[in-house]
Design an enzyme around this catalytic site. Structure first.
Site, PDB file in Angstrom:
ATOM      1  N   HIS A 303      34.856  50.938  51.138  1.00 49.66           N
ATOM      2  CA  HIS A 303      34.035  51.589  50.086  1.00 49.66           C
ATOM      3  C   HIS A 303      34.669  53.015  49.488  1.00 49.66           C
ATOM      4  CE1 HIS A 303      30.815  52.907  47.219  1.00 49.66           C
ATOM      5  NE2 HIS A 303      30.505  53.713  47.886  1.00 49.66           N
ATOM      6  N   ASN A 304      34.895  53.252  48.193  1.00 53.94           N
ATOM      7  CA  ASN A 304      35.132  54.610  47.989  1.00 53.94           C
ATOM      8  C   ASN A 304      36.680  54.954  48.920  1.00 53.94           C
ATOM      9  OD1 ASN A 304      33.146  54.852  46.054  1.00 53.94           O
ATOM     10  ND2 ASN A 304      32.127  56.142  47.244  1.00 53.94           N
ATOM     11  N   GLU A 333      38.451  49.934  47.299  1.00 58.01           N
ATOM     12  CA  GLU A 333      37.888  49.894  46.007  1.00 58.01           C
ATOM     13  C   GLU A 333      38.830  51.215  45.201  1.00 58.01           C
ATOM     14  OE1 GLU A 333      33.688  51.084  44.314  1.00 58.01           O
ATOM     15  OE2 GLU A 333      34.222  51.749  46.287  1.00 58.01           O
ATOM     16  N   ASP A 335      37.993  53.410  41.781  1.00 62.54           N
ATOM     17  CA  ASP A 335      37.039  53.848  40.860  1.00 62.54           C
ATOM     18  C   ASP A 335      37.790  54.397  39.834  1.00 62.54           C
ATOM     19  OD1 ASP A 335      34.655  54.568  39.868  1.00 62.54           O
ATOM     20  OD2 ASP A 335      34.080  55.491  41.595  1.00 62.54           O
ATOM     21  N   HIS A 348      35.845  59.966  42.152  1.00 70.83           N
ATOM     22  CA  HIS A 348      34.124  59.796  42.165  1.00 70.83           C
ATOM     23  C   HIS A 348      33.814  60.579  40.822  1.00 70.83           C
ATOM     24  CE1 HIS A 348      31.393  57.739  44.323  1.00 70.83           C
ATOM     25  NE2 HIS A 348      30.532  58.749  44.548  1.00 70.83           N
ATOM     26  N   GLU A 382      36.222  49.439  39.934  1.00 67.31           N
ATOM     27  CA  GLU A 382      35.193  49.864  39.264  1.00 67.31           C
ATOM     28  C   GLU A 382      35.823  50.536  38.028  1.00 67.31           C
ATOM     29  OE1 GLU A 382      31.221  52.483  39.518  1.00 67.31           O
ATOM     30  OE2 GLU A 382      32.256  51.677  41.398  1.00 67.31           O
TER      31      GLU A 382
END
Length: 740
Positions: A303-304, A333, A335, A348, A382
Site C-alpha cells: 500500500h502507498n 500502488e 497514486d 500522497h 489510483e
C-alpha cells in the site's frame, strides 16, 4: 583474510588495493574519497586521504548493503550528474533507512570492478553456512579484543572478548577459563591455547546430548544410526541413500567419512544447514501448482508503495518500489496526480510528501519487477489525473513496459476466468478504472475514475465525494483482468459483475464483512479478486493484521511495506515458502465452490484437521547486544511463540528470561498448542531482552506458515525488526505436530 572462494579474483584484488571515487550529494557537493576493502572482506573503509587516520575514517559493513545499482539510476545521481558519465556512476543501497551512497569512478571499467567486486562478496557472504558465519563472528571478536595486536590475549583482553560475545562472567570464572587454557603459564593465550579457548566457547552441550543418544557405533553415528535419527526424531520420509548423502555432504573427518559414519563435528555441521532448519527445504523453491486461476492465490501486496516513511510528510521515492519488488511484492500502488510541465507525478495527495515522476517509477518497476520472482506484477493505479496526463500515463506504460504489458486478453476467445501466474510470467497487469466491459464497445470518455477512499488527510481537508472525472480511452483500454468497481454487496457482485471486476475494501469494511459474512466473502473470492488497504487514519503508516483477511480468502492484502512491524513480519513469513515468489496457493477449501468454510466456527469439514503442536525451546546462540555502545549491556533473553490463524487457533506462550547471557542461553521449556486449521496457521518466534522497568526490546524474530515447519530438532534463523538476517544468531528447538 580473503573472502573464501574468491582468492585471486581480480575484482576482489582491485577492491583490496582501493582507489579514488567521487562521492556525490548535490550539484555542488562532489568530493574525492579514497575507498578500500579491509582484509577481512567484510568492511569498506573510506576517507579523504590515502593516509588513514581515525578522525577522518568512515566504515561501511558489507552486511549492511542491500544491493548495488549501476549507472545514474538513483534519484541523486540522475539529478546531479550529466548523462555523459552514465557508465562511471553507481550507487550503494543500504538496508533500512540509511542514506544511499552515490559514487562516480574515474572510468566505466573501474565502476564495473567496484560493483562486480562488492556483489561477489555480498553473494559469497550470503552463501556462507551458519557454521562458517559463526566462526567468522568469533574470530572477528577475538581480533577486536586483542588490544595491542600481538596475537596474544591477556586476562583483561579475555574479559573484553567475553563482553564482545555477549556473555557475562564474574572475575573468578574468567580467571578459571584463563587458567584452564593457559597451558604454558605465560599469563597470555596464544596459538593452540586460543584454539582451546575457542573450542570451550563453541561447545554445544545440547548437541552433545542428542549425538550421544543417537551414536551407537563405537561412539560414532553410523549411517544406520543417522537414518534412525532422521526417521524417528526428525520425522522425515527418507532412506539409507539420503543418510549416506548427508554424511558425504557434511562430514568433516575423512576417516569417519570412509567408514560411512558421522562424527560429532559432522553432525553439528549438518544441524546448521538447510536440512536442519525449521523451514522445509522443499518449500524454498516454487513447489505449488502455479497453473490455477490468479484469484486462487494470496498475492504479496504493498500500500502507498511510493512512501519511504509516514503518510503526511515522508519522502516519495523510486527506491521504495525497488525495496518492495526485491522483497517479491507482486502488487504495487501508484497514486497518480497532475504534475508540472504536463508530466504526471506520484505522491500522497493533499499532503507534504514529496513527488516522484510517473515515468521514472514505471522505468524502475520494469527494471526490478522480476529480479526475485518471475510471476506477474499488478500495478494498482489510483488515478487523479486529467485526461491529457492520463494519455501520457498510458503512453509510458505501453512504451516502457512493451510486450510485458497485458493490453488485451490472453488467447483468441473472450475469457471466462483468470489466467494463471504461470500463464502471466514476466507480465504486468494494470488495475484501474475501465469505461466498459471487455466484450463491449467504448461508449464515452467519462466515468467515476477515482474511487473515493474515505482516507488520508483528504477527508480532513475537503468533503469526500465520488468524483465524476473523465477517463482517457487509452488508459481504460489497458485495464484487462483487474477492473476497479464499487462494491455494492455480494449478491450484486455475483449477479452483475464479470470475474475481472474487482473491489477495494478499506480495512474496517473488510474486517466487518469477514466477521459478519465470512462464508459469503470466501465464496466471492473464489471467482473474483479483492484488495484490502489500511485505513486512512493510519497517518504513521502502521499496519493491520493481514491474517483475518487471508482467512476470508482475500488475495491482495496490501500493507505498508516501509513500516517494520509485527504485521509485516507475518506477511514476510506468509510469502517465505514457494520460492518467495510472492504467490501462495490458497487452501483447497477456499477455492472449492461447494465449500461452507467459516473461520469463526469450528464446523466439521475437510478444513478441520485438529493437531497438537509441541514446541520445546532448547537454546539460543549468539544473540546480538542491543546497546553496542555500552560495555556492560548483556541481554536477558526470553522466547515467545505466537500462533496466528482462525480465532480459535490464536495463542501466545513464552519462556522465562535468562539473566545476562546472550551467547548460549538454555531454556529447555516445553509448550503445547492446539491447532484446528493448520493450513491457515502462521507461527512466529520472538526473542526479546527482558526489562523489569520498561517494555522488552526486540532482539530478533522469525515467522513462517505452520505447513512449512519441519518436525524434530531444528535451528531457527533470526531476523531484525526490518526483516534482515542477523548473521550467526539463532534459536534451537524441538518441534512435533501430531494428531491428538
Amino acid at each position: 583474510m580473503t573472502s573464501a572462494g574468491l582468492e585471486g579474483d581480480p575484482d576482489l584484488q582491485f577492491l583490496l588495493l582501493g582507489g579514488e571515487l567521487i562521492k556525490i550529494r548535490s550539484r555542488s557537493w562532489k568530493k574525492n574519497r579514497f575507498f578500500k576493502l579491509q582484509e577481512d572482506c567484510k568492511t569498506l573503509w573510506y576517507e579523504s586521504h590515502k593516509i588513514f587516520n581515525s578522525s577522518s575514517l568512515q566504515t561501511v559493513s558489507i552486511d549492511d548493503i542491500d544491493y548495488m545499482r549501476k549507472g545514474r539510476q538513483s534519484e541523486g545521481l540522475n539529478k546531479h550528474t550529466p548523462s555523459s558519465v552514465e557508465g562511471q556512476c553507481f550507487t550503494i543501497i543500504f538496508k533500512g533507512r540509511k542514506k544511499n551512497l552515490d559514487l562516480m569512478a574515474a572510468n566505466e571499467d573501474e565502476a564495473n570492478k567496484w560493483v562486480n567486486g562488492l556483489e561477489k562478496i555480498m553473494s559469497n557472504m550470503l552463501n556462507l553456512s551458519q557454521q562458517q558465519k559463526s566462526e567468522h563472528w568469533i574470530i572477528n571478536c577475538m581480533r577486536k579484543a586483542d588490544k595491542n595486536d600481538d596475537n596474544k590475549m591477556t586476562l583483561k583482553e579475555l574479559k573484553h572478548f567475553l563482553r564482545q560475545v555477549n556473555i557475562e562472567v564474574d572475575d573468578t570464572y574468567a580467571a578459571d577459563i584463563f587458567k584452564q587454557c593457559d597451558k604454558s603459564n605465560s599469563g597470555s593465550l596464544e596459538g593452540s591455547e586460543i584454539k582451546h579457548f575457542y573450542d570451550l566457547l563453541t561447545y554445544r552441550e545440547e548437541i552433545d546430548v542428542i549425538y550421544g543418544q543417537c551414536a551407537h557405533t563405537d561412539g560414532q553415528m553410523s549411517a544406520e544410526d543417522l537414518l534412525n535419527f532422521l526417521l524417528n526424531e526428525q520425522r522425515e520420509q527418507v532412506s539409507m541413500v539420503d543418510a549416506l548423502k548427508l554424511i558425504e555432504k557434511y562430514e568433516v573427518d575423512e576417516t569417519a567419512k570412509q567408514k560411512k559414519c558421522m562424527s560429532k563435528d559432522g553432525f553439528l555441521m549438518y544441524m546448521h544447514q538447510e536440512e536442519g532448519s525449521i523451514l522445509n527445504p522443499a518449500h524454498k523453491q516454487v513447489y505449488q501448482d502455479m497453473h490455477q486461476p490468479l484469484n486462487h492465490y494470496y498475492i504479496s501486496s504493498s500500500h502507498n508503495t511510493y512512501l519511504m516513511a509516514d503518510q503526511l510528510k515522508g519522502p516519495s521515492s523510486t527506491e521504495a518500489y525497488i525495496k518492495a519488488l526485491m522483497k517479491s511484492c507482486r502488487c504495487v500502488e501508484l497514486d497518480c496526480w497532475d504534475g508540472a510541465n504536463g508530466e504526471p507525478v506520484i505522491y500522497h495527495g493533499y499532503t507534504l510528501t514529496s513527488k516522484v515522476l510517473f515515468r521514472d517509477v514505471i522505468k524502475v518497476i520494469k527494471d526490478y519487477a522480476f529480479k526475485t520472482s518471475d510471476y506477474p506484477v499488478i500495478l494498482s493505479l489510483e488515478n487523479h489525473c486529467t485526461v491529457d496526463q492520463q494519455k501520457l500515463m498510458a503512453h509510458y506504460l505501453i512504451s516502457i513496459l512493451g510486450d510485458a504489458l497485458v493490453s488485451k486478453p490472453l488467447g483468441n476467445n473472450m475469457p471466462t476466468n483468470f489466467p494463471s501466474p504461470e500463464d502471466l510470467k514476466q507480465k504486468f497487469l494494470i488495475k484501474g478504472k475501465r469505461l466498459n466491459k471487455l466484450d463491449e464497445d467504448t461508449v464515452s470518455e467519462e466515468d467515476e475514475a477515482a474511487d473515493c477512499k474515505e482516507n488520508d488527510q483528504k477527508a480532513k481537508t475537503k468533503v469526500c465525494q465520488k468524483s465524476k472525472i473523465k477517463l482517457a480511452k487509452e488508459l481504460s483500454n489497458i485495464v484487462i483482468y483487474c477492473k476497479s468497481v464499487h462494491f455494492s454487496g455480494f449478491e450484486h457482485a455475483k449477479e452483475m459483475q464479470a470475474f475481472y471486476e474487482m473491489s477495494s475494501f478499506k480495512e474496517s469494511k473488510a474486517f466487518h464483512l469477514a466477521e459478519t459474512s465470512a462464508t459469503a466473502y470466501i465464496n466471492h473470492n473464489m471467482d473474483k479478486l479483492s484488495r484490502i488497504y489500511p485505513s486512512g487514519s493510519r497517518t504513521d503508516s502502521s499496519n493491520y493484521n493481514p491474517v483475518p483477511m487471508w482467512n476470508a480468502g482475500c488475495q491482495i492484502v496490501a500493507l505498508n511495506f516501509q513500516t517494520p512491524s509485527k504485521e509485516m513480519h507475518i506477511n514476510q513469513g506468509r510469502f517465505l515458502p514457494n520460492g518467495a515468489s510472492g504467490y501462495i496457493l490458497k487452501p483447497e477449501f477456499q477455492r472449492s465452490l461447494s465449500s461452507q468454510f467459516d473461520p469463526s466456527v469450528l464446523t466439521k469439514g475437510p478444513w478441520l484437521k485438529k493437531k497438537t503442536f509441541n514446541v520445546m525451546v532448547i537454546s539460543a546462540q549468539q544473540l546480538p547486544k542491543l546497546n553496542k555502545d555500552k560495555e556492560n549491556s548483556i541481554v536477558d533473553p526470553l522466547v515467545r511463540m505466537e500462533l496466528y490463524g482462525v480465532p480459535a487457533d490464536n495463542a501466545s506462550k513464552e519462556t522465562h528470561y535468562i539473566n545476562n547471557n546472550g551467547f548460549n542461553p538454555m531454556w529447555n521449556e516445553t509448550f503445547v498448542f492446539d491447532v484446528h486449521f493448520p493450513e491457515l496457521a502462521m507461527l512466529r518466534f520472538v526473542v526479546e531482552d527482558y526489562d523489569t522497568t520498561s517494555q522488552n526490546d526486540l532482539i530478533g524474530q522469525y515467522c513462517l506458515p505452520l505447513t512449512s515447519v519441519q518436525s524434530g530438532y531444528r535451528h531457527i534463523p533470526l531476523l531484525t525488526k526490518r526483516g534482515d538476517l542477523i548473521s550467526s544468531a539463532g534459536l534451537f528447538v524441538h518441534l512435533m505436530l501430531i494428531d491428538p
